[in-house]
Design an enzyme around this catalytic site. Sequence first.
Site, short mmCIF file in Angstrom:
data_model
loop_
_atom_site.label_atom_id
_atom_site.label_comp_id
_atom_site.label_asym_id
_atom_site.label_seq_id
_atom_site.Cartn_x
_atom_site.Cartn_y
_atom_site.Cartn_z
CD GLU A 51 22.09 38.96 75.79
OE1 GLU A 51 21.98 40.19 75.96
OE2 GLU A 51 21.39 38.34 74.98
CG HIS B 135 23.06 43.01 74.04
ND1 HIS B 135 22.17 41.98 73.82
CD2 HIS B 135 23.07 43.72 72.88
CE1 HIS B 135 21.68 42.07 72.60
NE2 HIS B 135 22.20 43.12 72.01
CG ASP C 123 27.85 39.84 67.91
OD1 ASP C 123 27.85 40.20 66.72
OD2 ASP C 123 27.17 40.41 68.78
CG ASP D 284 19.80 42.66 76.83
OD1 ASP D 284 20.51 43.36 76.06
OD2 ASP D 284 19.92 41.43 76.91
P1 PGA Z 1 19.77 46.56 66.51
O1 PGA Z 1 20.51 45.59 67.53
O2 PGA Z 1 20.84 47.41 65.87
O3 PGA Z 1 19.13 45.65 65.50
O4 PGA Z 1 18.80 47.35 67.28
C1 PGA Z 1 21.47 46.11 68.39
C2 PGA Z 1 22.03 45.01 69.28
O5 PGA Z 1 21.31 44.06 69.60
O6 PGA Z 1 23.19 45.12 69.67
#
Ligand code: PGA
Length: 260
Positions: free
Chosen positions: A143, A138, A67, A136
């Site tokens: 999302e 994802h 992404d 959350d």
């Molecule tokens: P993080 O983010 O590795 O910074 O915890 C993970 C994500 O949002 O997919």
Amino acid sequence: MEIIVKKNYEEMSKEAARIVKERIEKKPDLVLGLATGSTPLGLYQELARMHQKEGLSFKKVKTFNLDEYYGLSPEHPQSYHYFMNLNFFSKIDINIANTHIPDGLTREPNHFCLEYEEEIEKCGGIDLQILGIGGDGHVGFNEPASSLGSRTRIKTLNEQTIKDNSRFFKNIDEVPKYAITMGVGTIIDAKEIILMASGKNKSLIIAKAIEGPVTSQITASMLQVHPKVITILDEDAASSLKKKDYYKFVAERVKKFNGN
Ligand code: PGA
């Protein structure tokens, strides 16, 4: 799903790097799906070390990132282009022409997203996809309520994601509200997936994603239907799993079976 629980973040990262290295040695032109965020940083550091000290080469490896924030230029310090160059690509011998990250400045996101999917297909599909998990649930920026069959597209970010990611920006208003992300369907098409999570703040969502029902409310739960997922957790991230001892028992058996 194979579930491996490691002592801490460092051990989790090393285990993931060991697997990535093994796959590249088997297939030097591996198509690798990459993630950003805090979780894979240790993995990238360890892979860079393996490149420098153990001769691991990425010359033929092709990469596709999950992404990118919509509206950020590659030079923006919080863009995922910037993140990947800073933390990984500049430290290994990868050919930058073989790396792909969604274009956060595209004026035609729909067209761009179709082309991104086509490019993945042209390369023969993703062999190994690296994933973190959002607070959350994802994967990528898929999302809650994302279609479990979704493909690469532009997505509105959830309030929780904006809050979680505001730690990287000067203030919460600077966090982009949209992103281009591979879909859940795109991710699930990868031949193999490594999901990593570390820290207490990920323990509840990890338990829901692994032990709860498959639901578009927690897109990581879709990994349950994939035939080849290795989940690597540290003790903190694994702490809410009801069957943690069982997963450890199985992991030991698998190790013995494989003669390690
Ligand atoms: P993080 O983010 O590795 O910074 O915890 C993970 C994500 O949002 O997919």
